[in-house]
Design a protein around this motif. Sequence first.
Motif, PDB file in Angstrom:
ATOM      1  N   MET A  18       0.801  -1.228   0.000  1.00 49.77           N
ATOM      2  CA  MET A  18       0.000   0.000   0.000  1.00 49.77           C
ATOM      3  C   MET A  18       0.835   1.280   0.000  1.00 49.77           C
ATOM      4  O   MET A  18       0.425   2.302   0.550  1.00 49.77           O
ATOM      5  CB  MET A  18      -0.943  -0.017   1.212  1.00 49.77           C
ATOM      6  CG  MET A  18      -1.938  -1.150   1.137  1.00 49.77           C
ATOM      7  SD  MET A  18      -2.973  -1.245   2.596  1.00 49.77           S
ATOM      8  CE  MET A  18      -3.927   0.266   2.464  1.00 49.77           C
ATOM      9  N   LYS A  19       1.999   1.206  -0.677  1.00 47.06           N
ATOM     10  CA  LYS A  19       2.909   2.357  -0.719  1.00 47.06           C
ATOM     11  C   LYS A  19       2.246   3.645  -1.188  1.00 47.06           C
ATOM     12  O   LYS A  19       2.513   4.727  -0.667  1.00 47.06           O
ATOM     13  CB  LYS A  19       4.039   2.051  -1.691  1.00 47.06           C
ATOM     14  CG  LYS A  19       5.275   1.547  -1.034  1.00 47.06           C
ATOM     15  CD  LYS A  19       6.339   1.513  -2.076  1.00 47.06           C
ATOM     16  CE  LYS A  19       7.638   1.037  -1.520  1.00 47.06           C
ATOM     17  NZ  LYS A  19       8.651   0.923  -2.535  1.00 47.06           N
ATOM     18  N   GLY A  26       5.244   4.067   5.864  1.00 43.61           N
ATOM     19  CA  GLY A  26       4.036   3.525   6.477  1.00 43.61           C
ATOM     20  C   GLY A  26       3.783   2.087   6.032  1.00 43.61           C
ATOM     21  O   GLY A  26       3.478   1.206   6.847  1.00 43.61           O
ATOM     22  N   ALA A  27       3.944   1.841   4.736  1.00 46.31           N
ATOM     23  CA  ALA A  27       3.714   0.495   4.204  1.00 46.31           C
ATOM     24  C   ALA A  27       4.760  -0.458   4.785  1.00 46.31           C
ATOM     25  O   ALA A  27       4.439  -1.596   5.153  1.00 46.31           O
ATOM     26  CB  ALA A  27       3.800   0.515   2.680  1.00 46.31           C
ATOM     27  N   SER A  98       6.586   9.445   1.641  1.00 47.71           N
ATOM     28  CA  SER A  98       5.757   9.338   0.431  1.00 47.71           C
ATOM     29  C   SER A  98       6.044   8.016  -0.264  1.00 47.71           C
ATOM     30  O   SER A  98       6.881   7.231   0.178  1.00 47.71           O
ATOM     31  CB  SER A  98       6.057  10.508  -0.510  1.00 47.71           C
ATOM     32  OG  SER A  98       7.348  10.362  -1.041  1.00 47.71           O
ATOM     33  N   ALA A  99       5.338   7.782  -1.376  1.00 50.80           N
ATOM     34  CA  ALA A  99       5.468   6.494  -2.071  1.00 50.80           C
ATOM     35  C   ALA A  99       6.868   6.307  -2.643  1.00 50.80           C
ATOM     36  O   ALA A  99       7.334   5.188  -2.790  1.00 50.80           O
ATOM     37  CB  ALA A  99       4.421   6.396  -3.169  1.00 50.80           C
ATOM     38  N   THR A 237       2.505  13.343   0.832  1.00 51.90           N
ATOM     39  CA  THR A 237       3.180  12.502   1.835  1.00 51.90           C
ATOM     40  C   THR A 237       2.162  11.942   2.824  1.00 51.90           C
ATOM     41  O   THR A 237       1.136  12.578   3.102  1.00 51.90           O
ATOM     42  CB  THR A 237       4.252  13.310   2.602  1.00 51.90           C
ATOM     43  OG1 THR A 237       4.838  12.432   3.569  1.00 51.90           O
ATOM     44  CG2 THR A 237       3.681  14.531   3.299  1.00 51.90           C
ATOM     45  N   ALA A 238       2.463  10.761   3.329  1.00 56.36           N
ATOM     46  CA  ALA A 238       1.681  10.242   4.442  1.00 56.36           C
ATOM     47  C   ALA A 238       2.289  10.815   5.724  1.00 56.36           C
ATOM     48  O   ALA A 238       3.385  11.373   5.693  1.00 56.36           O
ATOM     49  CB  ALA A 238       1.744   8.724   4.466  1.00 56.36           C
TER      50      ALA A 238
END
Length: 903
Positions: A18-19, A26-27, A98-99, A237-238
Amino acid sequence: MKYVYFYGAGKAEGDGTMKEVLGGKGAGLAEMTKIGLPVPGGFTITTECCDYYLTHGNKYPASLRAEVKSNLARLERATKKKLGDANDPLLVSVRSGSARSMPGMMETILNLGLNSKSVEGLARNTKNERFAWDAYRRFVQMYSAVVIGLPKEALEEKLRAMKTRLGTKDDTQVPAEAWRELVGEYKEYFKSQTGQDFPEDPEEQLWGAIGAVFGSWNAEKAVTYRRVEKITGLLGTAVNVVQMVFGNIGDNSGTGVCFTRDPSTGEKTFYGDFLINAQGEDVVAGIRTPMHLTEMARLMPKVYKQLEKVRQLLEKHYRDMQDMEFTVEEGTLYMLQTRVGKRTPTATFKMAVDMAKEGLITKEMAIDRIKSEDIERLFYPVIDPSVPKAELAKRKIAEGINAVPGAAAGKAVFSAEEAEKMAAKGEKVILVRRETSPEDVGGMFVAQGIVTATGGKTSHAAVVARGWGKCCIVGCEKLDVDYSTNTATANGRKINEGDWITLDGNEGVVYEGAVKLSTPQLPPSFSTLMGWADGVRRLGIRTNADTPHDARKAREMGAEGIGLCRTEHMFFKDFEQPEKSVDRQLAIQEMIVAETPEARRKALAKLLPYQRRDFIGIFKAMDGFPVTIRLIDPPLHEFVPHDREKQEELARKIGVDVETIVRRVEQLHESNPMLGHRGCRLSITYPEILEMQVQAIVEAAVECKKSGAKVFPEIMHPLVMDKKELQILADATHRVAGEIVKKSGVKLEYMVGTMIEVPRAAILGDEIAEVAQFFSFGTNDLTQMTMGLSRDDAGRFLPDYVDEKKAGIFPDDPFQSLDVKGVGKLMKWCIERGRSVKPKLKLGICGEHGGDGPSVKFCHQVGLDYVSASPFRVPIARLAAAQAVIEERAAKKSGKKAGRKIK
Ligand code: PEP
Ligand code: MG
């Protein structure tokens, strides 16, 4: 919509796939939790939420507050602590992610939840007052700078002043009382600047931090990094809110960064840096020089063993080298992050090949892992082996840690800003810093190499430079960098701004002056992997080469023939016998100023033996592979002098009066030379040029054949736009060639074909194919003419068309990466029509795009037989051609699956 994903106590709502939504960090945290690794609990606020926040005037979605509240409560339950509690506080870090990895570009706030009450609780619980107040001052400092935007320098200055008062340079020497005083000073400063008290309420702190992390997505440095790295299409960004664990409680704690394999060499050894009694940012910032993991194994054997297990598990799980951050809190290991690790190009090849041999990945995966830039960077220079050791010893200024290999020479500069200024003027620079920070990326990018006085192999400078394959030395501790005078001194030697220095990133040595550099030997894994790629690809790979020397080089790089030999390049220089260069230039100039066909023939006769010799050399170098030779292409005015003095000199040398030359030069003048008398148009009006060139090619081929060599010449006419035009040229070519072949008595196979460079030729591909035996797409001119963009002038405005921050009309420079949408469509049209007339029509490309990865993939898709690239880009084309097949197979496979599903 769900905006928050929890993980902790062995369970996670998200996972490693879930990137895009959770960001890489986070992933990774969710996935690590799932596979049972020791990860502190926390929750991730999604990139979708960031997108909402940034597109709604910095407002959160209505449901977010409740979601954060319930996840915080869950975290408090899992950790059995309360955020900011006065007795045993839960503290959190609030981190970006971020991803795509953007190391250090966005913000992080640590130790959140501390206030004047909880700091006392933390001190009591850890029995370490000094640590607690240090943690608090770090939080106040970060919060003030990152969330409120107070100047970092002013805060740093207070810290420096305090240390000077105490007479220490080292943070670990600062007592609790002094940290407490500093917190007081920071708070006073905060109030004087904002008119408000520093926030005590942990929830208020949390929301401030979340907003700041989201906002940092659009900070200047992050935007610059994405532009430089061509990162597009991300939501934002997360935000990761993670339970704090502390590596700086005492000597039984510490923090580190490690790689599952050596990111410099690719060796399968556990590799990393560790700092006792420190927090994560101390390693990354490179403020202290860390110890190697082997040292950690000695000091903390139990934790090291656990870490080694994590290493094996993670590499197996992700099937790639991982870059991990960890903290040891009073003897307990916590994994804080894992991501695919950046590596040098040498390591990229070694790891891909080793992992395929170990059975960790397939050969196809190994091929797919290599990027064009990895190949480019393999050819970066090293200090030339011929430079005497004694000279190097004399020049040696300082030694540091060899963070990224390669070598670089340039003028020393001491700020990123100056580096950018000088590089813009075309100067080569080396960036010399105490340490680097994300603000410096612009200057780091333009520098030839980077050297820092502090830091380890995972410091900011090392990580960023490695990603770019840029030579970098860190931890050069003897180097005393003085920004006030823009000088650096080491071992009694001084480097002033503008002085040339040379870095040897392999050995970690800084040298005085510009030392001679040369291109390195390729690692054995390079040829192994390229061999695998060759086994997979369908496209043939040729090269653009004009001299026997380039042809030999291209063969070494794996070329299977020449796709374009620009004959006019031979008019300028004799590469085999340089002293003959002047004769060649005079002969061509005499041909151009000639006013009658007879005079032209006479001059051409002088050129003939030179061209024949060149062709023999090229045929021999290509050893039986096909060689496409293009007849003269550029407008003739390019070969004659335009200033009076040179014209007089030419007149003297070739024995005509200067007025004749002046008149001819005037006659040759064109308003739009790119659309003027050039290409095959020259051979239409001056057939004797074609005759001489064809004679030279065919005689050379016959001579090679007679000596037993195999030759396959392909004679190519440039800039053709009409069938009748090509018919005239092909007839003349066959007539001249036929006579020579007949007279020689040898059997010679040769072909006559055309470049497709003019849109009209592409449109009329079926008609042209009736005459041509092959097509070669000259996509430099085809792009120029299809788009109406001058190849020579577009640099003035095209950057605005490509820059996302300006017009952003094209994703890439169409002269570098093929404009698939427009020019590509024209190519497809031409291919379909050409092959409808001649199903086996040989098709290639010889524009610069033949050496560009994505363009090569397109050429595969549309069914070309080969691409032709400049010698150093041949391996890039070989790789891209193999990747095209792999992508095609994957698409077919997933297509089949999708088909089944629909049924
Ligand atoms: C082309 O136009 O793509 C080409 C290969 O020819 P040149 O670059 O020499 O014009
Ligand atoms: Mg051209």
